[in-house]
Each structure stands twice: as structure tokens, then as C-alpha cells.
Design a protein around this motif. Structure first.
Motif, short mmCIF file in Angstrom:
data_model
loop_
_atom_site.label_atom_id
_atom_site.label_comp_id
_atom_site.label_asym_id
_atom_site.label_seq_id
_atom_site.Cartn_x
_atom_site.Cartn_y
_atom_site.Cartn_z
N ASP A 49 7.40 -17.23 0.69
CA ASP A 49 6.34 -16.51 -0.01
C ASP A 49 6.14 -15.09 0.52
O ASP A 49 5.84 -14.17 -0.23
CB ASP A 49 5.02 -17.29 0.09
N TRP A 50 6.32 -14.91 1.83
CA TRP A 50 6.08 -13.60 2.43
C TRP A 50 7.04 -12.53 1.93
O TRP A 50 6.76 -11.33 2.06
CB TRP A 50 6.10 -13.67 3.95
N VAL A 51 8.18 -12.92 1.35
CA VAL A 51 9.14 -11.94 0.86
C VAL A 51 8.52 -11.08 -0.24
O VAL A 51 8.75 -9.87 -0.29
CB VAL A 51 10.43 -12.64 0.36
N GLU A 52 7.72 -11.70 -1.09
CA GLU A 52 7.07 -10.94 -2.16
C GLU A 52 6.02 -9.96 -1.62
O GLU A 52 5.70 -8.97 -2.27
CB GLU A 52 6.41 -11.89 -3.17
N GLN A 53 5.51 -10.24 -0.43
CA GLN A 53 4.51 -9.37 0.17
C GLN A 53 5.13 -8.16 0.88
O GLN A 53 4.52 -7.11 0.95
CB GLN A 53 3.64 -10.16 1.14
N VAL A 54 6.34 -8.34 1.40
CA VAL A 54 6.95 -7.25 2.17
C VAL A 54 8.03 -6.49 1.40
O VAL A 54 8.55 -5.50 1.91
CB VAL A 54 7.54 -7.76 3.51
N THR A 55 8.37 -6.95 0.20
CA THR A 55 9.33 -6.24 -0.64
C THR A 55 8.74 -6.07 -2.04
O THR A 55 7.82 -6.79 -2.42
CB THR A 55 10.67 -7.01 -0.77
N PRO A 56 9.28 -5.16 -2.81
CA PRO A 56 8.80 -5.00 -4.19
C PRO A 56 9.42 -6.02 -5.14
O PRO A 56 9.22 -5.94 -6.35
CB PRO A 56 9.25 -3.57 -4.55
N LEU A 57 10.13 -7.01 -4.61
CA LEU A 57 10.84 -7.97 -5.44
C LEU A 57 10.08 -9.28 -5.56
O LEU A 57 9.44 -9.73 -4.61
CB LEU A 57 12.22 -8.27 -4.84
N ASP A 58 10.19 -9.91 -6.73
CA ASP A 58 9.68 -11.27 -6.86
C ASP A 58 10.80 -12.24 -6.46
O ASP A 58 11.93 -11.83 -6.18
CB ASP A 58 9.14 -11.55 -8.27
N LYS A 59 10.47 -13.52 -6.41
CA LYS A 59 11.44 -14.51 -5.93
C LYS A 59 12.69 -14.56 -6.79
O LYS A 59 13.80 -14.69 -6.27
CB LYS A 59 10.78 -15.90 -5.85
N ASP A 60 12.55 -14.44 -8.08
CA ASP A 60 13.71 -14.47 -8.96
C ASP A 60 14.63 -13.27 -8.69
O ASP A 60 15.85 -13.42 -8.65
CB ASP A 60 13.29 -14.49 -10.43
N ALA A 61 14.05 -12.12 -8.47
CA ALA A 61 14.85 -10.93 -8.17
C ALA A 61 15.60 -11.09 -6.85
O ALA A 61 16.74 -10.64 -6.71
CB ALA A 61 13.96 -9.69 -8.14
N VAL A 62 14.97 -11.73 -5.88
CA VAL A 62 15.63 -11.98 -4.59
C VAL A 62 16.83 -12.91 -4.79
O VAL A 62 17.91 -12.68 -4.24
CB VAL A 62 14.64 -12.56 -3.56
N VAL A 63 16.65 -13.95 -5.60
CA VAL A 63 17.75 -14.88 -5.87
C VAL A 63 18.89 -14.16 -6.58
O VAL A 63 20.06 -14.31 -6.23
CB VAL A 63 17.25 -16.09 -6.69
N VAL A 64 18.56 -13.35 -7.57
CA VAL A 64 19.59 -12.60 -8.31
C VAL A 64 20.29 -11.62 -7.37
O VAL A 64 21.53 -11.52 -7.37
CB VAL A 64 18.98 -11.88 -9.53
N ALA A 65 19.52 -10.89 -6.57
CA ALA A 65 20.11 -9.91 -5.65
C ALA A 65 21.02 -10.60 -4.63
O ALA A 65 22.12 -10.12 -4.34
CB ALA A 65 19.01 -9.13 -4.94
N SER A 66 20.58 -11.73 -4.10
CA SER A 66 21.40 -12.43 -3.11
C SER A 66 22.66 -13.00 -3.77
O SER A 66 23.73 -12.99 -3.17
CB SER A 66 20.61 -13.52 -2.39
N GLY A 67 22.53 -13.46 -5.00
CA GLY A 67 23.71 -13.95 -5.71
C GLY A 67 24.72 -12.85 -5.98
O GLY A 67 25.93 -13.02 -5.77
N ALA A 68 24.22 -11.70 -6.40
CA ALA A 68 25.11 -10.56 -6.64
C ALA A 68 25.78 -10.12 -5.33
O ALA A 68 26.98 -9.82 -5.30
CB ALA A 68 24.33 -9.41 -7.26
N ALA A 69 25.00 -10.11 -4.25
CA ALA A 69 25.56 -9.73 -2.95
C ALA A 69 26.66 -10.71 -2.53
O ALA A 69 27.71 -10.29 -2.03
CB ALA A 69 24.45 -9.69 -1.90
N GLU A 70 26.43 -11.99 -2.75
CA GLU A 70 27.44 -12.99 -2.38
C GLU A 70 28.73 -12.80 -3.18
O GLU A 70 29.83 -12.88 -2.61
CB GLU A 70 26.91 -14.41 -2.59
#
Length: 153
Positions: A49-70
Motif C-alpha cells: 500500500d505504501w507504494v501509492e503514497q511514495v510514488t505517483p503510480l497506482d498499483k496497476d501502474a506498478v504491475v504494468v511497469a514491473s512487467g515491462a521492465a521484466e
């Protein structure tokens, strides 16, 4: 016969590292595609949950970004041979960066793809250092001396 300075060693260690590198690349691409497509919804549970507080990304965006990075890292592992050592370090750093998500998932007990039990989530914590070591080892250079069998004088 003298080896040219830029030629690659063809010893057994070199072959094993090459296989390990291709397997790592395949794992990264497969995991990345799963983040982008069929398991995307399930992976949102893993994002703390804290990821949304310290980044401008929501959880779905984090999943998409990590998938693209992988996917990109997997392609780079085999597609950028001159940058192999740096790519290996980036892959290892990526595995370290996603570790808080694994801890979060274990602590909350939330199921995600392939992580439906507390035991699986706990074991996954110990798999992460193995992935870091795999990334660093499989992308490390093999020197001609290390690839050649020891010779007696």
C-alpha cells in the motif's frame, strides 16, 4: 594455438553460463508477460500500500511497469552481449527492488498467482537471493583461464 583476445571461451563453464542466461531471460520475459496480461490483476495484491503514497503510480501502474521492465531486462540479457555484466547487475537490482512486495505478500497472506499458500509465500522469500545470484553469475564474464581445465606441469 593462441586465442585471440576478443574470442569467447568455449569451455563447459561458458556453456553452462550461456544456458543459465537463456533460462533467466526466458523466466524474465514469461514473468513480465504474465504481469502485463493474464495475471495482471492478481499481481496488484503483491504491491504494498505504501507504494501509492511514495510514488505517483497506482498499483496497476506498478504491475504494468514491473512487467515491462521484466520483458526488457529479459531481452537485454541475451540481446546485449557487450553489456552483459551491466544488464546482470540491473536484473539483480530489479530482483532486490521487488523484494518488499514479496515480504508484503507473505506478511498479509494474500494469494497471488502461484502463491496461494503461506508456505509458498515463505519459500518465495528465500528464492529471491537465488535469483539475484543467478542473474549475477550467469552474466559474469568467463575468462579463458577459468574456462580451461587446469593443466599439470
Amino acid at each position: 594455438m593462441r586465442r585471440r583476445p576478443n574470442s569467447r571461451p568455449n569451455g563447459p563453464l561458458s556453456v553452462i553460463r550461456s544456458i543459465a542466461r537463456w533460462l533467466l531471460a526466458g523466466l524474465l520475459v514469461f514473468a513480465g508477460l504474465s504481469h502485463l496480461f493474464w495475471a495482471r490483476r492478481g499481481y496488484r495484491i503483491v504491491v504494498p500500500d505504501w507504494v501509492e503514497q511514495v510514488t505517483p503510480l497506482d498499483k496497476d501502474a506498478v504491475v504494468v511497469a514491473s512487467g515491462a521492465a521484466e520483458v526488457l531486462l529479459g531481452a537485454a540479457v541475451v540481446g546485449l552481449p557487450r553489456e552483459r555484466r551491466r544488464v546482470g547487475a540491473l536484473v539483480a537490482a530489479f530482483f532486490v527492488a521487488v523484494f518488499p512486495g514479496n515480504v508484503h505478500q507473505w506478511r498479509t497472506g494474500r494469494p497471488a498467482p502461484l502463491m496461494r499458500s503461506d508456505r509458498a509465500r515463505f519459500i518465495r522469500l528465500f528464492l529471491q537471493p537465488v535469483l539475484v545470484a543467478w542473474a549475477l553469475w550467469s552474466t559474469a564474464p568467463v575468462t579463458p583461464d577459468a574456462a580451461a581445465p587446469a593443466r599439470r606441469r
